[in-house]
Design an enzyme around this catalytic site. Sequence first.
Site, PDB file in Angstrom:
ATOM      1  N   THR A 106       0.816  -1.218   0.000  1.00 47.48           N
ATOM      2  CA  THR A 106       0.000   0.000   0.000  1.00 47.48           C
ATOM      3  C   THR A 106       0.852   1.272   0.000  1.00 47.48           C
ATOM      4  OG1 THR A 106      -0.138  -0.283   2.393  1.00 47.48           O
ATOM      5  CG2 THR A 106      -2.065  -0.935   1.114  1.00 47.48           C
ATOM      6  N   GLY A 107       2.167   1.126  -0.102  1.00 49.56           N
ATOM      7  CA  GLY A 107       3.011   2.320  -0.076  1.00 49.56           C
ATOM      8  C   GLY A 107       2.967   3.017   1.269  1.00 49.56           C
ATOM      9  N   LEU A 108       2.798   2.221   2.341  1.00 46.60           N
ATOM     10  CA  LEU A 108       2.772   2.784   3.701  1.00 46.60           C
ATOM     11  C   LEU A 108       4.015   2.383   4.506  1.00 46.60           C
ATOM     12  CD1 LEU A 108      -1.010   2.194   4.542  1.00 46.60           C
ATOM     13  CD2 LEU A 108       0.076   4.393   4.067  1.00 46.60           C
ATOM     14  N   SER A 109       5.006   1.819   3.819  1.00 49.47           N
ATOM     15  CA  SER A 109       6.296   1.481   4.431  1.00 49.47           C
ATOM     16  C   SER A 109       6.230   0.385   5.482  1.00 49.47           C
ATOM     17  CB  SER A 109       6.942   2.733   5.041  1.00 49.47           C
ATOM     18  OG  SER A 109       7.236   3.623   4.024  1.00 49.47           O
ATOM     19  N   GLY A 110       5.641  -0.722   5.109  1.00 50.92           N
ATOM     20  CA  GLY A 110       5.529  -1.859   6.018  1.00 50.92           C
ATOM     21  C   GLY A 110       6.856  -2.534   6.315  1.00 50.92           C
ATOM     22  N   SER A 111       7.713  -2.669   5.297  1.00 43.61           N
ATOM     23  CA  SER A 111       9.015  -3.335   5.501  1.00 43.61           C
ATOM     24  C   SER A 111       9.897  -2.528   6.443  1.00 43.61           C
ATOM     25  CB  SER A 111       9.754  -3.506   4.166  1.00 43.61           C
ATOM     26  OG  SER A 111       9.045  -4.347   3.318  1.00 43.61           O
ATOM     27  N   SER A 112      10.015  -1.230   6.160  1.00 43.08           N
ATOM     28  CA  SER A 112      10.926  -0.423   6.974  1.00 43.08           C
ATOM     29  C   SER A 112      10.411  -0.244   8.401  1.00 43.08           C
ATOM     30  CB  SER A 112      11.202   0.934   6.330  1.00 43.08           C
ATOM     31  OG  SER A 112      10.008   1.601   6.039  1.00 43.08           O
ATOM     32  N   ASP A 140      11.010   7.587   4.197  1.00 47.26           N
ATOM     33  CA  ASP A 140      10.151   6.750   5.030  1.00 47.26           C
ATOM     34  C   ASP A 140      10.843   6.392   6.339  1.00 47.26           C
ATOM     35  OD1 ASP A 140       9.042   6.859   2.580  1.00 47.26           O
ATOM     36  OD2 ASP A 140       8.999   4.706   2.201  1.00 47.26           O
TER      37      ASP A 140
END
Length: 360
Positions: free
Chosen positions: A124-130, A174
């Site tokens: 979703t482009g909400l920076s889940g990985s980082s 991010d």
Amino acid sequence: MEIALDKQSAVIEHKSYARVGLLGNPSDVYFGNTISFSLGNFWASVRLEPSTDLVIVPHPSHDLVQFNSISHLVNRLQNEGYYGGVRLLMAICKIFHKYCKENNITLHDGNFTLSYDTNIPRQTGLSGSSAIVSAALSCLLDFYKVRHLIKVEVRPNLVLNSEKELGIVAGLQDRVAQVYGGLVYMDFGKNHMDELGHGIYTPMDVDLLPPLYLIYAENPSDSGKVHSTVRQRWLEGDEFIRSTMEEVANIAVEGRKALLEKDYIKLVALMNHNFDLRRRMFGDDALGAMNIEMVEIARRIGAASKFTGSGGAVVVFCPDGPSQVKQLEDACHSAGFTFQPIKVMPSFLSEVDLQTLGSH
């Protein structure tokens, strides 16, 4: 990053929140300026517990290795890809250790068990990985008691380097938002990046923001290829891409002024212009029809809208207030998009963190 420390068992737990790129993205990858904030609606949490061996615990659903059948496995891979969070935790351990070694920071010999959880929607482009990586970094800082030795400004680079290890293409924006929390203005000017290795990050008061809303799709399309051709063209000195990216960066500069003056009419124009410039550079094929529709659905009722990242979710401002918000909510539900009010998290830097700031 929020902390909960259980003295008896010495368990360390940190949360890192999703983030919204409000203005200026994607110029963070091109020596530009951005404004981002920490999104309280979603987060990743990492738990560190001292243990005899060093153990990275797979997540029961995100790191699934047991399936009902081969078709279950195939469906899972088609929807979720090959990526869970275990690799992210391993990568930050490696990058953290390397940084400490290079900077003569001594680490004690104790071992630990790392586990994680996340409710940040995928793709979703909400920076889940980082978010997973930055929460894990915070746990390591506390476990090894080196928080005072690793400057806040440097930490986003450690998070980004961990992701680079895994081939994840991204910028610093991010990671800065997730390390600092709150609302942050970021200047990634080439001189700072070359001289310091990081940008100049200025926290702003979260109360300067008007009410904002989030739109995202429950069944997102891939948002990973969006930087590709633009990056190459920028590197080749393409005049259109270079000048447009400068315009995008300037939106954050103007946006900072607009927020400080609470000039929300100006904010509407800047948010919309930010998306229009992105669209001009990347083209509709790269952005994806569903992503464009999420922006358009807000535009059609007169709201301002743009991507939170590189697609998958959209941040919206409704200048006409509650009736416009209701209109947008109804339109999103009809289109099958998820709509919710944005909760902005204030900064979560501790006294120790703040003491490391700017001590170059």
